[in-house]
Scaffold this active site. Structure first.
Site, PDB file in Angstrom:
ATOM      1  N   TRP A  91       0.829  -1.208   0.000  1.00 50.58           N
ATOM      2  CA  TRP A  91       0.000   0.000   0.000  1.00 50.58           C
ATOM      3  C   TRP A  91       0.862   1.256   0.000  1.00 50.58           C
ATOM      4  CZ3 TRP A  91       0.384   3.583   3.923  1.00 50.58           C
ATOM      5  CH2 TRP A  91       0.914   3.148   5.147  1.00 50.58           C
ATOM      6  N   GLU A 134       5.962   9.325  14.221  1.00 47.27           N
ATOM      7  CA  GLU A 134       6.313   8.654  12.962  1.00 47.27           C
ATOM      8  C   GLU A 134       7.224   9.538  12.099  1.00 47.27           C
ATOM      9  OE1 GLU A 134       5.663   5.633  11.978  1.00 47.27           O
ATOM     10  OE2 GLU A 134       4.101   4.971  13.358  1.00 47.27           O
ATOM     11  N   GLU A 172       8.260   2.240   6.928  1.00 44.14           N
ATOM     12  CA  GLU A 172       7.822   3.164   7.981  1.00 44.14           C
ATOM     13  C   GLU A 172       7.547   4.559   7.437  1.00 44.14           C
ATOM     14  OE1 GLU A 172       7.232   3.076  11.256  1.00 44.14           O
ATOM     15  OE2 GLU A 172       7.602   0.942  11.603  1.00 44.14           O
ATOM     16  N   HIS A 175       4.075   5.810   6.951  1.00 40.38           N
ATOM     17  CA  HIS A 175       3.170   6.072   8.085  1.00 40.38           C
ATOM     18  C   HIS A 175       3.028   7.567   8.356  1.00 40.38           C
ATOM     19  CE1 HIS A 175       4.323   1.797   9.737  1.00 40.38           C
ATOM     20  NE2 HIS A 175       3.783   1.770   8.528  1.00 40.38           N
ATOM     21  N   GLU A 225       7.835  -1.482  18.563  1.00 47.44           N
ATOM     22  CA  GLU A 225       6.928  -1.819  17.460  1.00 47.44           C
ATOM     23  C   GLU A 225       5.589  -2.291  18.025  1.00 47.44           C
ATOM     24  OE1 GLU A 225       7.345  -0.898  14.587  1.00 47.44           O
ATOM     25  OE2 GLU A 225       9.364  -1.203  13.855  1.00 47.44           O
ATOM     26  N   THR A 228       3.646   0.790  19.219  1.00 51.92           N
ATOM     27  CA  THR A 228       2.996   1.551  18.139  1.00 51.92           C
ATOM     28  C   THR A 228       1.841   0.751  17.530  1.00 51.92           C
ATOM     29  OG1 THR A 228       4.799   0.836  16.697  1.00 51.92           O
ATOM     30  CG2 THR A 228       4.885   3.093  17.461  1.00 51.92           C
ATOM     31  N   ASP A 257       1.220  -2.904   9.775  1.00 47.15           N
ATOM     32  CA  ASP A 257       2.660  -2.813   9.464  1.00 47.15           C
ATOM     33  C   ASP A 257       3.487  -2.966  10.741  1.00 47.15           C
ATOM     34  OD1 ASP A 257       2.461  -2.363   6.765  1.00 47.15           O
ATOM     35  OD2 ASP A 257       3.413  -0.379   6.792  1.00 47.15           O
ATOM     36  N   GLU A 258       3.055  -2.269  11.784  1.00 46.81           N
ATOM     37  CA  GLU A 258       3.811  -2.303  13.054  1.00 46.81           C
ATOM     38  C   GLU A 258       3.870  -3.724  13.591  1.00 46.81           C
ATOM     39  OE1 GLU A 258       5.291   0.321  13.414  1.00 46.81           O
ATOM     40  OE2 GLU A 258       4.062   2.113  13.186  1.00 46.81           O
ATOM     41  N   HIS A 261       6.411  -5.627  11.749  1.00 48.40           N
ATOM     42  CA  HIS A 261       7.751  -5.226  12.186  1.00 48.40           C
ATOM     43  C   HIS A 261       8.060  -5.795  13.571  1.00 48.40           C
ATOM     44  CE1 HIS A 261       7.442  -1.517   9.325  1.00 48.40           C
ATOM     45  NE2 HIS A 261       7.687  -2.634   8.686  1.00 48.40           N
TER      46      HIS A 261
HETATM   47 FE   LIG Z   1       7.200   0.914  13.609  1.00 51.67          FE
HETATM   48 FE   LIG Z   2       5.402   3.398  12.148  1.00 48.01          FE
END
Ligand SMILES: [Fe+2]
Ligand SMILES: [Fe+2]
Length: 393
Positions: A91, A134, A172, A175, A225, A228, A257-258, A261
């Site tokens: 994305w 971010e 990242e 974000h 991570e 977040t 995503d976090e 990660h």
């Molecule tokens: Fe992150």
């Molecule tokens: Fe992030």
């Protein structure tokens, strides 16, 4: 090369460090800077952190342990890089934003502003604080590249560790971009004040106390991570309750995503527990004794002396990120790494194991006691990010 700050006594790795308190406020610091007759000193002070950072220990990982990371090159390729998403299918912020080249752009922006018109200010304080966090991404890439044995030595290094760090940064980067553009379009926030805060924050850096030590560094990133993931997940839930489904989708997508990660960083630490359980346990205990600082803890907007504290208080009250989450993350990591079952540790290692495995309930008890002592008076605080409108802490 084992460099140390020249004023530091050699502290043994993984031991808790003394904390240097500095009562200077950012305002005093900047004001006194301006009055200073020493030009070199004053210009430096204008760009150093508004609050003094802790005693800074460097290169606490014994050089022979750096070899561990070299030997894990292939492991990192197979286990870390596999967790990245291909760019061509991943994305991008534009997938969630009004399309500026389309006829319908103005209508889409109008709808967006309609949706966000009634969202309360305290939610915006949380979302802006998350976005600013971010946006300080250069600091986090720098932090990863302080770590011995895994840093990107050239800026285009082909080690798996360096490839991971750059690709992680690139993921990242979306974000902050997405949240920044969305918040800009709402018209609800003071973009100039927000941009100033970002500039101050990147200029200040961060002080995670990870000592160029990848054991400490990857424990820190595992924790962060997940923090977040929780915080973006909660802003997604709140946005849904306020009826902005697009914003809920945005925060939820970032949270996912976090989570990915987090999976990567916890995998690294899991591997370290496998190959070097004693020192990994000591490293975890050391980070928890020092407490995991939040990445944006040095934030400043040029006005509020306690901006991060005030932002955190609002996030705590709204349930976006709370002291309970901190204890929950710790407990989660203890379970994720199956720490209670690790056998064969040294005496010191066993003490560290006891410490981390019993810490979460102790943090919760302390928190409950602190909470019950708090005066229940509602304190209102202006935030420059929302044109100095006041929000309850
Ligand atoms: Fe992150
Ligand atoms: Fe992030």
């Amino acid at each position: 090369m084992a460099l140390r700050t020249n004023f530091q006594p050699k502290l043994s790795p993984f031991l808790s460090n003394p904390v240097k308190k500095d009562p200077r406020s950012p305002l005093v610091s900047v004001a006194s800077t301006v009055r200073s007759s020493n030009r070199v000193d004053s210009s430096k002070k204008l760009f150093t952190p508004p609050r003094e950072v802790h005693v800074q220990v460097t290169h606490s990982l014994p050089p022979q342990k750096i070899e561990i990371f070299k030997s894990l090159e292939d492991w990192a390729e197979n286990n870390l890089l596999a967790l990245l998403k291909p760019v061509h299918t991943n994305w991008q912020p534009q997938d969630f934003l009004p399309e500026p080249s389309s006829e319908g752009f103005y209508d889409e922006v109008k709808d967006l502003r309609e949706r966000t018109k009634e969202i309360p200010d305290d939610y915006f304080v949380c979302l802006v604080g998350d976005m600013i966090t971010e946006e300080a991404l250069p600091t986090y890439q720098t932090m990863l590249n302080t770590l011995d044995g895994v840093r990107d030595e050239t800026g285009a290094s082909l080690t798996s560790w360096a490839v991971w760090t750059r690709a992680w940064t690139a993921e990242e980067n979306r974000h902050g971009d997405l949240l920044n553009k969305y918040l800009y379009l709402t018209g609800r926030v003071d973009m100039r004040q927000i941009e100033k805060t970002i500039q101050y924050l990147i200029g200040s850096g961060m002080d995670p106390r990870t000592e160029n030590n990848p054991y400490l560094g990857f424990i820190y990133t595992s924790f962060q991570e997940r923090a977040t993931f929780i915080s973006h997940g909660n802003t997604a839930n709140h946005a849904r309750q306020y009826g902005d489904l697009r914003l809920a989708q945005i925060c939820g997508t970032i949270a996912a995503d976090e989570k990915r990660h987090e999976a990567a960083y916890t995998k690294i630490v899991e591997k370290l527990f496998e190959v070097d359980p004693d020192d990994t346990m000591l490293a975890f205990a050391d980070m928890m004794r020092k407490k995991i600082s939040m990445p944006a803890h040095l934030m400043y907007d040029g006005r509020d002396d306690n901006l991060f504290g005030n932002f955190s208080a609002v996030a705590q009250r709204l349930g976006v990120y709370t002291a309970k989450d901190y204890a929950d993350i710790l407990e989660h990591l203890v379970g994720r790494w199956k720490l209670e079952g690790i056998l064969g540790l040294s005496g010191e290692g066993k003490r560290a194991q006891d410490f981390v495995c019993t810490l979460a309930p102790r943090i919760r008890r302390l928190e409950e006691r602190a909470e019950s002592r708090k005066t229940k008076r509602a304190e209102m605080m202006p935030f420059s990010w929302i044109f100095d409108r006041k929000v309850q802490l």
